[in-house]
Design an enzyme around this catalytic site. Structure first.
Site, short mmCIF file in Angstrom:
data_model
loop_
_atom_site.label_atom_id
_atom_site.label_comp_id
_atom_site.label_asym_id
_atom_site.label_seq_id
_atom_site.Cartn_x
_atom_site.Cartn_y
_atom_site.Cartn_z
N SER A 71 29.62 35.56 34.79
CA SER A 71 30.93 35.86 34.78
C SER A 71 31.92 34.68 35.15
O SER A 71 33.08 34.68 35.14
CB SER A 71 31.11 36.84 35.96
OG SER A 71 30.59 38.14 35.74
N TYR A 250 35.22 40.02 42.93
CA TYR A 250 35.20 41.50 43.04
C TYR A 250 35.20 42.22 44.24
O TYR A 250 36.51 41.77 45.02
CB TYR A 250 33.75 41.89 42.63
CG TYR A 250 33.36 41.03 41.05
CD1 TYR A 250 34.00 41.57 40.21
CD2 TYR A 250 32.47 40.18 40.96
CE1 TYR A 250 33.92 41.04 38.79
CE2 TYR A 250 32.35 39.53 39.77
CZ TYR A 250 33.00 39.83 38.70
OH TYR A 250 32.67 39.34 37.38
O1 DON Z 1 28.15 41.72 31.82
C1 DON Z 1 27.30 41.26 32.85
O2 DON Z 1 26.73 42.05 33.35
C2 DON Z 1 26.82 39.90 32.86
N1 DON Z 1 26.59 39.22 31.71
C3 DON Z 1 27.96 39.15 33.64
C4 DON Z 1 28.26 39.66 35.15
C5 DON Z 1 28.41 38.73 36.10
O3 DON Z 1 28.18 37.72 36.23
C6 DON Z 1 29.39 39.54 37.29
N2 DON Z 1 29.56 38.82 38.35
N3 DON Z 1 29.45 38.75 39.29
#
Ligand code: DON
Length: 315
Positions: A71, A250
């Site tokens: 993310s 978040y």
């Molecule tokens: O979409 C997803 O679930 C991951 N590729 C990225 C999510 C993520 O890193 C959320 N962060 N805290």
């Protein structure tokens, strides 16, 4: 009053203390397992890197260990997209915190396929879809070129980890569902291109040292403070940072604002990037995550650094 940039001795002393405090926390966290390939990562890895606007670099621990951006990539895809095509991506997306988990599907249908912000998954998939290019490889090449330009390194320094990409592509059903809802509401046009771009972007590899270097343009109103090169406009840099402050962590954005007080962005691979405007970029990396899916070691370390170096923008 402009606060001075701390010198190397102050940064190194603070880094040492922050590293010990963060490392002690790592034993209480767990690596993300919902992307099978991420479950293989060593939870004891931990490192921090700092780059200041004066060119001081310092790091400790596993700051040169490669990890997939996940993310954290969202702030750079947003930067690349708004620099290329202005506000267009916000015609179908707002700028408000969601109050839900990053993967949540709940509000998206209620709000007619319009994501709350570019840092939750739905908004990031929409943003990835806006990267210039005719297909996913083309869009990712633009994204990697942006990282190369921002960091002063070659785009090849940021390869896609194919195993992590495939692992998420095979299991990312909820992200596909988010894209399908947006397709239904005509917010995106091609689900496959949008999700492949997003999964590849999340699987782009970097290190904490590289991450802090890439982000230098966000410390200096969109220009690389070390080379003077224009990366994005001051207005765009302001927007990217403001959204980090409101939606970058978040469900821990409030406590992080109190403890650290810096616009930040986390990822499930364990990165937390924090920007002290006019002063420095700090990248923490510790794949052991807390209950809200953020790196507990990196968050703790950032709290210590912020206090020792008086970095909070709320002071
Ligand atoms: O979409 C997803 O679930 C991951 N590729 C990225 C999510 C993520 O890193 C959320 N962060 N805290």
């Amino acid at each position: 009053m402009t606060r001075p940039v701390p010198d190397r001795a102050a940064i190194e002393a603070a880094l040492d203390e922050a590293y010990q405090a963060g490392l002690a926390k790592c034993a209480h966290g767990h690596v993300a397992t919902y992307i099978p390939e991420l479950a293989r990562v060593d939870p004891s890895l931990f490192g921090i890197a700092v780059h200041t606007v004066d060119g001081v670099t310092a790091s400790i621990g596993d700051a040169a260990h490669p990890f997939t951006m996940q993310s954290v990539s969202k702030i750079f895809s947003l930067s690349a997209v708004i620099e290329h095509s202005g506000e267009r991506v916000f015609e179908h997306m707002s700028t408000e915190p969601s109050g839900d988990a990053f993967f949540s599907i709940v509000k998206l249908e209620e709000e007619k396929g319009q994501p709350r912000n570019p840092y939750i998954n739905a908004g990031a998939i929409l943003t990835s879809d806006h990267l210039p290019g005719v297909d996913a490889p083309d869009k990712i090449a633009h994204f990697q070129a942006f990282l190369g330009r921002a960091s002063g390194l070659e785009a090849a320094a940021f390869p896609v980890n194919e195993a992590v990409f495939r692992s998420e592509a095979e299991t990312g059903h909820r992200n596909r569902a988010l894209a399908e809802i947006m397709r239904h509401h005509k917010v995106i046009s091609d689900v496959e291109v949008a999700v492949e771009t997003y999964f590849r972007q999340c699987a782009v590899t970097c290190t904490a040292e590289h991450l802090a270097r890439i982000a230098m343009f966000l410390t200096n109103a969109g220009a690389d403070p070390l080379t003077g090169e224009h990366i994005i406009t001051p207005a765009n840099a302001h927007g990217v940072l403001a959204l980090m402050a409101t939606s970058g962590m978040y469900d821990e954005v409030g406590s992080h604002a109190i403890e650290v007080g810096l616009p930040s962005k986390s990822s499930v691979s364990g990165a937390v990037l924090a920007i002290a405007p006019g002063r420095m970029a700090i990248a923490g990396f510790g794949p052991a995550l807390g209950q809200k899916g953020n790196s507990i070691g990196a968050m703790k370390a950032l709290g210590v650094l912020s206090k020792r170096l008086e970095l909070s923008v709320f002071r």
